[in-house]
Write an enzyme that holds these catalytic residues in place. Structure first.
Site, PDB file in Angstrom:
ATOM      1  N   ASP A  12       0.868  -1.191   0.000  1.00  0.00           N
ATOM      2  CA  ASP A  12       0.000   0.000   0.000  1.00  0.00           C
ATOM      3  C   ASP A  12       0.902   1.238   0.000  1.00  0.00           C
ATOM      4  OD1 ASP A  12      -2.491   1.449   0.152  1.00  0.00           O
ATOM      5  OD2 ASP A  12      -1.959   1.955   2.201  1.00  0.00           O
ATOM      6  N   SER A  13       0.308   2.373  -0.372  1.00  0.00           N
ATOM      7  CA  SER A  13       1.053   3.617  -0.321  1.00  0.00           C
ATOM      8  C   SER A  13       1.467   3.930   1.123  1.00  0.00           C
ATOM      9  CB  SER A  13       0.181   4.757  -0.850  1.00  0.00           C
ATOM     10  OG  SER A  13      -1.004   4.841  -0.093  1.00  0.00           O
ATOM     11  N   TYR A  44      -0.833   8.593  -2.327  1.00  0.00           N
ATOM     12  CA  TYR A  44      -0.778   8.474  -3.786  1.00  0.00           C
ATOM     13  C   TYR A  44      -2.039   9.067  -4.436  1.00  0.00           C
ATOM     14  CZ  TYR A  44       2.973   4.834  -3.926  1.00  0.00           C
ATOM     15  OH  TYR A  44       4.143   4.120  -3.864  1.00  0.00           O
ATOM     16  N   GLY A  45      -3.084   9.216  -3.635  1.00  0.00           N
ATOM     17  CA  GLY A  45      -4.431   9.479  -4.153  1.00  0.00           C
ATOM     18  C   GLY A  45      -4.599  10.629  -5.126  1.00  0.00           C
ATOM     19  N   CYS A  75      -4.233  -1.523  -2.330  1.00  0.00           N
ATOM     20  CA  CYS A  75      -4.401  -0.081  -2.490  1.00  0.00           C
ATOM     21  C   CYS A  75      -5.233   0.130  -3.749  1.00  0.00           C
ATOM     22  CB  CYS A  75      -3.024   0.561  -2.646  1.00  0.00           C
ATOM     23  SG  CYS A  75      -3.061   2.317  -3.050  1.00  0.00           S
ATOM     24  N   ASN A  76      -6.359   0.793  -3.607  1.00  0.00           N
ATOM     25  CA  ASN A  76      -7.235   1.004  -4.769  1.00  0.00           C
ATOM     26  C   ASN A  76      -6.594   1.928  -5.792  1.00  0.00           C
ATOM     27  OD1 ASN A  76     -10.193  -0.150  -4.232  1.00  0.00           O
ATOM     28  ND2 ASN A  76      -9.285   0.466  -2.295  1.00  0.00           N
ATOM     29  N   THR A  77      -5.891   2.952  -5.302  1.00  0.00           N
ATOM     30  CA  THR A  77      -5.288   3.923  -6.209  1.00  0.00           C
ATOM     31  C   THR A  77      -4.247   3.239  -7.094  1.00  0.00           C
ATOM     32  OG1 THR A  77      -5.609   5.555  -4.458  1.00  0.00           O
ATOM     33  CG2 THR A  77      -4.196   6.197  -6.291  1.00  0.00           C
ATOM     34  N   GLU A 160      -4.029   9.381   7.431  1.00  0.00           N
ATOM     35  CA  GLU A 160      -2.599   9.051   7.407  1.00  0.00           C
ATOM     36  C   GLU A 160      -1.849   9.868   8.479  1.00  0.00           C
ATOM     37  OE1 GLU A 160       0.517   6.969   4.964  1.00  0.00           O
ATOM     38  OE2 GLU A 160      -1.595   6.644   5.195  1.00  0.00           O
ATOM     39  N   CYS A 194     -11.285   2.584  -0.683  1.00  0.00           N
ATOM     40  CA  CYS A 194      -9.949   3.038  -0.303  1.00  0.00           C
ATOM     41  C   CYS A 194      -9.619   2.284   0.968  1.00  0.00           C
ATOM     42  CB  CYS A 194      -9.917   4.542  -0.057  1.00  0.00           C
ATOM     43  SG  CYS A 194      -8.334   5.088   0.628  1.00  0.00           S
ATOM     44  N   THR A 195      -8.448   1.665   0.995  1.00  0.00           N
ATOM     45  CA  THR A 195      -8.141   0.773   2.122  1.00  0.00           C
ATOM     46  C   THR A 195      -7.860   1.533   3.417  1.00  0.00           C
ATOM     47  OG1 THR A 195      -5.826   0.659   1.369  1.00  0.00           O
ATOM     48  CG2 THR A 195      -7.332  -1.055   0.598  1.00  0.00           C
ATOM     49  N   HIS A 196      -7.763   2.857   3.344  1.00  0.00           N
ATOM     50  CA  HIS A 196      -7.623   3.663   4.564  1.00  0.00           C
ATOM     51  C   HIS A 196      -8.973   3.868   5.278  1.00  0.00           C
ATOM     52  CE1 HIS A 196      -3.673   4.745   2.993  1.00  0.00           C
ATOM     53  NE2 HIS A 196      -3.416   5.442   4.083  1.00  0.00           N
TER      54      HIS A 196
END
Ligand code: DGL
Length: 275
Positions: A12-13, A44-45, A75-77, A160, A194-196
């Protein structure tokens, strides 16, 4: 020095992939895992296609050098902007024996089954939403579903940076949900693409109209990985299975350990690596 060999790589980012990894590790505890958060360059979004592709490929190649036969872009992005090129160009040309999977396709395959009204809301980063990846993939698996999207560019920076407990986060959630529902009040299912975002699921739920269901991707991606490994014994047989995990970050390890715990739900040891 990274010790894990033949582990499943989870990327992931930053910290968000830990929410997906939690579900994967719970379902498939037997394998070895190597997690990498590119915290030094997150988020990264809001970055361009070229930059997300470049950063993601650098991380994927790092996993390959550590011996991972399979890497999951949690990570979706990165899945939206880099996965296709990596699969169709880089793997074909240079790493034919390696595999890289993302989170969008497994989610799109099943998300239609959650909705009664036939209208699904997708919340994600600017990169994921502007790629239209979910609309395209869901159309493929469930053409009867109407997909309504909205980008929430402020959510990942707040999460984040650990700034998601306060009222500012609530204000953004309220305003972003309003903009989503304004497009179609018939939405009965919202995907956190979004995994966040699972970290603020409780907060989001408080702002939702009654009867609207919130879906996180962790369990969906974990089940899909299990299924993939059953269908691909040639990959599964390469994986080491000692139940070990190593967490790595491109930024400060101590910081990753303290913040990562909130995402993963338990204490983690991490080390800083150079790509
Ligand atoms: N967690 C990532 C995702 O699922 C994105 C976070 C970022 O903006 O870097 O899209």
């Amino acid at each position: 020095m990274v010790k894990t060999k033949n582990a499943i790589g989870i990327f992931d980012s930053g910290y968000g992939g830990l929410t997906v990894f939690r579900a994967i590790k719970d379902l498939l505890p037997q394998y070895d895992y190597l997690y990498l958060g590119d915290n030094a360059r997150a988020p990264y979004g809001n970055r361009s296609f070229d930059v997300v592709y470049k950063y993601t490929l650098e991380c994927v190649e790092w996993f390959f050098r550590q011996g991972c036969p399979l890497v999951i872009l949690a990570c979706n992005t990165a899945s939206a902007k880099a996965l296709r090129t990596i699969q169709q160009k880089d793997l074909v040309d240079r790493y034919p024996e390696k595999r890289v999977l993302g989170v969008i396709r497994p989610t799109a395959e099943i998300i239609g089954t959650f909705s009664q009204s036939g209208v699904i809301g997708i919340l994600g980063t600017m990169g994921t939403i502007s790629s239209h990846s979910y609309e395209i993939e869901i159309e493929h698996f469930a053409p009867e579903i109407k997909v309504v999207q909205h980008a929430c560019p402020m959510w990942v920076p707040l999460i984040e940076n650990g700034e998601y407990h306060g009222r500012e986060m609530d204000a953004f959630i309220e305003s972003d949900l309003k903009q989503l529902f304004r497009q179609d009040p018939g939405i009965d299912t919202i995907l956190l693409a979004c995994t966040h975002y699972p970290l603020i699921a409780d907060k989001i739920e408080r702002h939702l109209p009654a009867g609207v269901r919130l879906i996180s991707q962790g369990a969906i991606v974990a089940n899909s990985l299990k299924d993939y490994l059953n269908r691909h014994p040639e990959i599964e047989s390469q994986l080491s299975a000692n139940g070990e995990t190593q967490f790595c970050t491109t930024d400060d390890a101590a910081f990753f350990m303290s913040r990562g715990r909130e995402f993963f739900g338990e204490y983690i040891e991490a080390m800083k690596v150079h790509l």
